[in-house]
Design a protein around this motif. Structure first.
Motif, PDB file in Angstrom:
ATOM      1  N   ASP A   1       8.998  -2.079   1.001  1.00 31.00           N
ATOM      2  CA  ASP A   1       7.883  -1.139   1.085  1.00 31.00           C
ATOM      3  C   ASP A   1       7.216  -1.035  -0.285  1.00 31.00           C
ATOM      4  OD1 ASP A   1       9.637   0.419  -0.417  1.00 31.00           O
ATOM      5  OD2 ASP A   1       9.858   1.999   1.083  1.00 31.00           O
ATOM      6  N   TRP A   2       6.269  -0.121  -0.414  1.00 37.00           N
ATOM      7  CA  TRP A   2       5.505   0.039  -1.647  1.00 37.00           C
ATOM      8  C   TRP A   2       6.413   0.221  -2.871  1.00 37.00           C
ATOM      9  CZ3 TRP A   2       0.745  -0.103  -3.801  1.00 37.00           C
ATOM     10  CH2 TRP A   2       0.473   0.710  -4.903  1.00 37.00           C
TER      11      TRP A   2
ATOM     12  N   THR B   1      -6.181  -3.030   9.423  1.00 36.70           N
ATOM     13  CA  THR B   1      -6.383  -2.676   8.025  1.00 36.70           C
ATOM     14  C   THR B   1      -5.803  -3.709   7.076  1.00 36.70           C
ATOM     15  OG1 THR B   1      -4.358  -1.366   8.147  1.00 36.70           O
ATOM     16  CG2 THR B   1      -6.450  -0.204   8.416  1.00 36.70           C
TER      17      THR B   1
ATOM     18  N   MET C   1       0.858  -1.182   0.000  1.00 35.04           N
ATOM     19  CA  MET C   1       0.000   0.000   0.000  1.00 35.04           C
ATOM     20  C   MET C   1       0.897   1.235   0.000  1.00 35.04           C
ATOM     21  SD  MET C   1      -3.325  -0.741   0.099  1.00 35.04           S
ATOM     22  CE  MET C   1      -4.275   0.436   1.058  1.00 35.04           C
TER      23      MET C   1
ATOM     24  N   VAL D   1       1.024   3.890   1.592  1.00 35.68           N
ATOM     25  CA  VAL D   1       1.355   4.486   2.884  1.00 35.68           C
ATOM     26  C   VAL D   1       2.668   3.936   3.441  1.00 35.68           C
ATOM     27  CG1 VAL D   1       0.067   2.794   4.253  1.00 35.68           C
ATOM     28  CG2 VAL D   1       0.411   5.102   5.147  1.00 35.68           C
ATOM     29  N   TYR D   2       3.080   2.763   2.973  1.00 37.48           N
ATOM     30  CA  TYR D   2       4.275   2.128   3.526  1.00 37.48           C
ATOM     31  C   TYR D   2       5.504   2.527   2.717  1.00 37.48           C
ATOM     32  CZ  TYR D   2       0.827  -0.684   5.978  1.00 37.48           C
ATOM     33  OH  TYR D   2      -0.228  -1.092   6.752  1.00 37.48           O
ATOM     34  N   LYS D   3       6.263   3.473   3.274  1.00 42.72           N
ATOM     35  CA  LYS D   3       7.511   3.914   2.660  1.00 42.72           C
ATOM     36  C   LYS D   3       8.544   4.077   3.770  1.00 42.72           C
ATOM     37  CE  LYS D   3       5.551   6.045  -1.459  1.00 42.72           C
ATOM     38  NZ  LYS D   3       5.577   7.175  -2.401  1.00 42.72           N
TER      39      LYS D   3
ATOM     40  N   SER E   1       4.299   2.413  11.183  1.00 40.35           N
ATOM     41  CA  SER E   1       3.993   3.576  10.348  1.00 40.35           C
ATOM     42  C   SER E   1       2.501   3.882  10.336  1.00 40.35           C
ATOM     43  CB  SER E   1       4.478   3.337   8.916  1.00 40.35           C
ATOM     44  OG  SER E   1       3.856   2.194   8.353  1.00 40.35           O
ATOM     45  N   ILE E   2       1.692   2.986  10.894  1.00 36.54           N
ATOM     46  CA  ILE E   2       0.250   3.191  10.944  1.00 36.54           C
ATOM     47  C   ILE E   2      -0.138   3.839  12.270  1.00 36.54           C
ATOM     48  CG2 ILE E   2      -2.002   2.034  10.975  1.00 36.54           C
ATOM     49  CD1 ILE E   2      -0.674   2.092   8.254  1.00 36.54           C
ATOM     50  N   ARG E   3      -0.928   4.911  12.194  1.00 41.47           N
ATOM     51  CA  ARG E   3      -1.346   5.622  13.392  1.00 41.47           C
ATOM     52  C   ARG E   3      -2.089   4.670  14.330  1.00 41.47           C
ATOM     53  NH1 ARG E   3      -4.721  10.851  12.170  1.00 41.47           N
ATOM     54  NH2 ARG E   3      -2.725  11.324  11.165  1.00 41.47           N
TER      55      ARG E   3
END
Length: 374
Positions: A282-283, A367, A140, A142-144, A261-263
């Motif tokens: 990562d992505w 998620t 996804m 968001v993953y960097k 990295s996820i809130r």
């Protein structure tokens, strides 16, 4: 009649009918080719195993008395006319991509991988193929990941501050892969490194395999708490919230995972610090790795398979998701599928826990659709 593919997805795992072997099978089989020693990829019960030689001692520690053949990267092995070659996956020490070739048809099974060179395991090498079987744990946008050195600078500064404040420092990470990566990047001018027994058992297996690791001190019931505060403690996820960890009060603990990295992920683990450290691509890394293979078809085995396959198809790849058992029903990464022998004077769970089966996938955030590693 359509041509039968060289590799198939079966109830027992990824199967090569021509070669009569499986890759990372999740049921006992006669011949198993193993990408790496995490327990969702290396399971007990098969008659024969083939793996990279740096996985040897960890596999023996985790699986017990098995018939194991090991090879170097780039070394060719023939099984019933099918050529098998292992290439670095960059995931953990000894991890490999499996290249399978028969009559000019080439498949590559990636296992788990990351594209950043972490300086600890052999760095990922793209392998040209017609068909690429890939994970997409962090598939996804968001993953960097930030550069590794930046993250370890933050970790060492946090540790230094804790020492100045008289607090113990506990860093939580998986025993194979994450723990060694952390160990090799700590600033030893701050203090010594102490280890939970599960992590130290894995370190010892790797050292038996010839891997040179920085020095560590195994924590035992007799380890003075005041001495531990002068250093840093490496612990597995299973230790969080247990009496073993509480004995070091007052302490700060940091959780190392891509999920950080996820809130809210740090809060769910009750961690004082969250370090976004993953042994997976990562992505951007996933997309670049897949593109570098030049493959005609990509199969996604675990992670965000549905959404990532849709995206790949939109940008011109021929991608599809497949159902596997990689990452399913995984609660902890630490445990051998057979308990290692208890050491003299050892107290469970304080020095060498045997946990429920599971491996590198840990606790995925809500998620994630299909398990996922950190």
């Amino acid at each position: 009649m359509p041509k039968k593919p060289l590799l198939e997805f079966t109830d027992s795992g990824i199967y090569c009918a021509q070669g009569r072997f499986y890759i990372d099978p999740w049921k006992p089989v006669d011949d198993a080719v193993i990408t790496h020693a995490h327990s969702d990829h290396a399971r007990w019960g098969s008659k024969r195993y083939l793996a990279h030689h740096l996985s040897r001692e960890v596999l023996l520690y985790r699986l017990g008395d098995i018939t194991l053949q090991t090879v170097e990267y780039g070394e060719k092995v023939m099984k019933n006319g099918v050529e098998i070659t292992l290439f670095p996956a960059g995931h953990v020490i000894g991890s490999a991509q499996v290249r399978v070739c028969y009559k000019d048809e080439v498949w590559v099974v990636s296992g788990d991988y990351k594209v950043e060179d972490d300086g600890v395991c052999a760095p990922f090498e793209p392998v040209r193929c017609h068909h690429f079987i890939s994970e997409c744990t962090f598939g996804m946008p968001v993953y960097k990941w930030k550069p590794q050195q930046q993250l370890f600078d933050e970790m060492n500064n946090w540790w230094r501050q804790n020492v100045q404040e008289g607090k113990a420092t506990v860093v939580v990470g998986y025993s194979l892969g994450k723990a060694q990566r952390i160990l090799q990047n700590l600033d030893f001018s701050i203090g010594p490194v102490y280890t939970h027994g599960v992590i130290e058992n894995t370190n010892e297996a790797l050292r038996r395999n010839g891997i040179v690791l920085n020095p560590t001190i195994r924590i035992t019931p007799d380890t003075p708490k005041d001495e531990v505060r002068k250093g840093i403690i490496l612990a597995p996820p299973s230790s969080v919230g247990t009496p073993w960890m509480r004995r070091f009060n007052p302490y700060d603990f940091g959780y190392c995972s891509g999920w950080m990295s996820i809130r809210g992920a740090k809060k769910r683990r009750a961690a004082d610090r969250g370090f976004v450290l993953s042994d997976h691509a990562d992505w951007d890394g996933l997309i670049s790795a897949i593109d570098a293979t030049g493959c005609e078809k990509v199969y996604l085995t675990h992670g965000y398979t549905a959404s990532f396959s849709r995206y790949l198809n939109e940008i011109g790849f021929d991608a599809s998701e497949v159902h596997t058992l990689f990452g399913e029903d995984e609660s902890e990464e630490e445990a051998p599928t057979q308990p290692p022998p208890k050491e003299e004077g050892q107290k469970s769970p304080e020095t060498s826990e045997v946990l429920s089966s599971g491996e590198d996938l840990g606790e995925a955030p809500e998620t994630s659709k299909k398990g996922g590693t950190s």
